[in-house]
Design a protein around this motif. Structure first.
Motif, short mmCIF file in Angstrom:
data_model
loop_
_atom_site.label_atom_id
_atom_site.label_comp_id
_atom_site.label_asym_id
_atom_site.label_seq_id
_atom_site.Cartn_x
_atom_site.Cartn_y
_atom_site.Cartn_z
N ALA B 91 0.83 -1.22 0.00
CA ALA B 91 0.00 0.00 0.00
C ALA B 91 0.86 1.26 0.00
O ALA B 91 0.56 2.23 0.69
N LEU B 92 1.93 1.23 -0.80
CA LEU B 92 2.76 2.45 -0.92
C LEU B 92 2.01 3.46 -1.79
O LEU B 92 1.28 3.07 -2.71
N PHE B 93 2.22 4.73 -1.51
CA PHE B 93 1.52 5.78 -2.28
C PHE B 93 2.23 5.97 -3.62
O PHE B 93 3.39 6.39 -3.68
N ASP B 94 1.48 5.66 -4.70
CA ASP B 94 2.06 5.72 -6.05
C ASP B 94 2.60 7.09 -6.42
O ASP B 94 3.54 7.21 -7.19
N SER B 95 1.94 8.12 -5.88
CA SER B 95 2.27 9.48 -6.31
C SER B 95 3.52 10.03 -5.62
O SER B 95 3.96 11.13 -5.96
N LEU B 96 4.05 9.28 -4.65
CA LEU B 96 5.20 9.79 -3.88
C LEU B 96 6.42 8.89 -4.10
O LEU B 96 6.28 7.67 -4.20
N LYS B 100 9.56 9.71 0.47
CA LYS B 100 8.37 10.38 1.04
C LYS B 100 7.39 9.35 1.59
O LYS B 100 6.66 9.64 2.54
N PHE B 104 6.56 9.37 5.55
CA PHE B 104 5.27 10.05 5.39
C PHE B 104 4.74 10.63 6.70
O PHE B 104 4.36 11.79 6.78
N ARG B 105 4.73 9.80 7.74
CA ARG B 105 4.16 10.26 9.01
C ARG B 105 4.97 11.43 9.58
O ARG B 105 4.39 12.41 10.07
N GLN B 108 4.12 14.59 7.37
CA GLN B 108 2.75 15.11 7.47
C GLN B 108 2.38 15.51 8.89
O GLN B 108 1.70 16.52 9.10
N ARG B 154 8.48 1.75 6.11
CA ARG B 154 7.50 2.79 6.49
C ARG B 154 6.84 2.44 7.83
O ARG B 154 6.61 3.33 8.66
#
Lengths: 257, 265
Positions: B91-96, B100, B104-105, B108, B154
């Motif tokens: 579930a890694l964020f594709d856009s980052l 990042k 992430f935590r 953000q 992560r």
């Protein structure tokens, strides 16, 4: 009995969907007002939603303005068509066709893209991952897109107004031999600020609808690739219908008073 | 001593389907529990209920003695801060880019600057035996094993007290499965974290479990230490750990005939 059960099930599903959408809109509005506000993501979405929609909106409005001029010229040739083409093109584009056609074109492009992106994030558990990383998906994903679309659509509509009127001008002066200076003068004289602002208000509402439908359908998509495809279709269809319905309501409100 | 995670009589239904039917489970601080069970037994629903992604219909879920059922998302913030999660497919964020994603935590929630976040990502990647050359890559360009390892980086980057692993070795080859199992074991020991792993891979169970629980039809029907697991004569457990088609466990909606010599009939 089966017939009644089918009707009952339809209405139950309709009310459940309406309720879920209302809660979703409420959560999004709350997320838009509560800090933190992700300005960087809003900026990125303004580029994606606003800037990249410019060619589509510009081409649509140019050809619509031209076609409108032709229709008015031949439809009104028993009257003084030179006098009315410029004014009706300006009025039609700014009040209705600029925001509505622009909204429908952006709905096709942006609602689908948002629903596909958020839908894919849903089915690949990226939205669950956001939540477990202490980040509110409404704040991080939905609110920036809704803010960006609501801000961008009036600007796109204004550009559509200018290019649409220019389309009518090109057809009028090149095909029908209207005097360019008189055409421009009549357009300026006839248009009022209210004509333009009513279109821009509508466009802002359409922007809200476009992003909201994309986000809502993507957020609740399920069932893998097929589910994401269904969400994308639903986003475009629901955004288009709501834009036309909202346009009717707002026209009634803005011009009946 | 208060259990780190305590589930008591947890129920969850979807329409007419009762998925969790009174789950009772306790995990002590620092313990590594593995929940096993067949497909559709309710493992993921139980995990999502603990994470607050689903709300149980009934029952209690306590983390550090604090009730989490009915807690609003904002009220969960300090609980979420001590939790890390490795999702089944990363579930890694594709856009980052990778860095990042890993930080992430920190970016953000703690407002960490870019240099600090990159350093944090380098450290976390090092813990899962990945190098800094991955930092600027997109998740789409990673292999399945790397995806899992970045997801693990992560999960551990914020040094959580509790880490959840959802099918951490599913879809990986045997060597990568062993690598991931060892990484989980090493990272957990280094952090001193309490962990809960959902799997049906018995290799993972033997590699990472202090305690194992068997979930069947929405209930924990057996739990015990890894030694007790191997010595148990529980028919459900034996069927599951030995991967037998015949036994008391119903397979995907079909009731297998459990009478002796049923195949010969």
């Amino acid at each position: 009995m089966t017939f009644l059960a089918t009707i009952g099930a339809f209405f139950l599903a309709f009310f459940a969907q309406t309720g879920r959408l209302s809660v979703f809109v409420g959560q999004t509005l709350a997320a838009m007002l509560r800090p933190p506000i992700y300005f960087r993501i809003i900026g990125q979405q303004i580029i994606r939603i606003g800037y990249f929609s410019l060619p589509v909106v510009a081409l649509t409005s140019f050809f619509t303005g031209g076609a409108l001029a032709i229709q008015i010229y031949y439809g009104g040739n028993q009257f003084n068509s030179e006098a009315i083409v410029s004014s009706i093109v300006a009025l039609g584009i700014t009040r209705e066709l600029g925001p509505v056609l622009g909204g429908l074109m952006v709905a096709g492009r942006v609602s689908a893209a948002i629903a596909a992106e958020i839908g894919t994030m849903r089915v690949t558990e990226q939205i669950d991952a956001l939540t477990t990383l202490s980040t509110d998906p409404h704040k991080y994903l939905v609110a920036p897109r809704v803010i960006a679309a609501t801000l961008c659509m009036p600007i796109l509509a204004l550009i559509a107004d200018i290019i649409g009127i220019f389309g009518g001008f090109v057809v009028g002066t090149q095909s029908f031999g209207f005097n360019a200076a008189i055409y421009v003068q009549r357009t300026i004289n006839f248009l009022t600020v209210d004509d333009v602002t009513s279109g821009l208000i509508k466009a802002a509402v359409f922007g809200f609808i476009i992003a909201m439908m994309g986000c809502y359908n993507g957020y609740y998509s399920k069932g893998g690739a097929q589910g994401v495809g269904r969400a994308t279709t639903n986003a475009v269809v629901s955004a288009s219908i709501l834009i036309l319905a909202a346009n009717y309501l707002m026209t009634s409100l803005l011009f009946s008073s | 001593m208060t259990a780190k995670i305590a589930l008591s009589d947890v129920h969850k239904s979807f329409g007419p389907k009762d998925v969790l039917r009174g789950v009772n489970l306790e995990v002590e601080t620092g313990q590594s529990i593995v929940v096993i069970g067949g497909s559709g037994s309710g493992k993921s629903v139980m995990l999502k209920s603990i994470l607050g992604l689903l709300t149980p219909d009934k029952g209690s879920i306590k983390i550090d003695g604090r009730e989490t059922v009915g807690l609003a998302r904002r009220g969960r913030a300090d609980i979420d801060h001590q939790i890390g999660m490795l999702f089944q497919n990363g579930a890694l964020f594709d856009s980052l880019p990778v860095w990042k994603n890993v930080a992430f935590r920190a970016i953000q929630n703690d407002g960490m600057d870019e240099a600090g976040a990159r350093d944090l990502a380098v450290d976390a990647l090092k813990q899962v035996e990945l190098g800094p050359e991955l930092l600027d890559l997109s998740p789409a360009s990673l292999s399945g094993g790397m995806h899992k390892r970045v997801g693990l980086a992560r999960a551990i980057a914020s040094k959580p007290e509790i880490i959840f692993f959802d099918e951490p070795t599913t879809g990986l080859d045997p060597i990568m499965t062993d690598v991931i199992n060892h990484l989980i074991r090493d990272c957990v020991q280094e952090l001193g974290a309490t962990t809960m792993t959902i799997t049906h891979d018995m290799t993972s169970v033997r590699a990472i479990a202090d305690k194992t629980a068997l979930l069947y039809k929405g209930e924990i029907i057996w739990q015990g230490s890894t030694e007790a697991l191997e010595a148990s004569d529980d028919p459900f457990l034996n069927q599951f750990i030995n991967g037998l088609a015949h036994g008391p466990i119903e397979v995907e909606g079909q009731q297998l005939d459990t009478t002796p010599n049923a195949e010969a009939v």
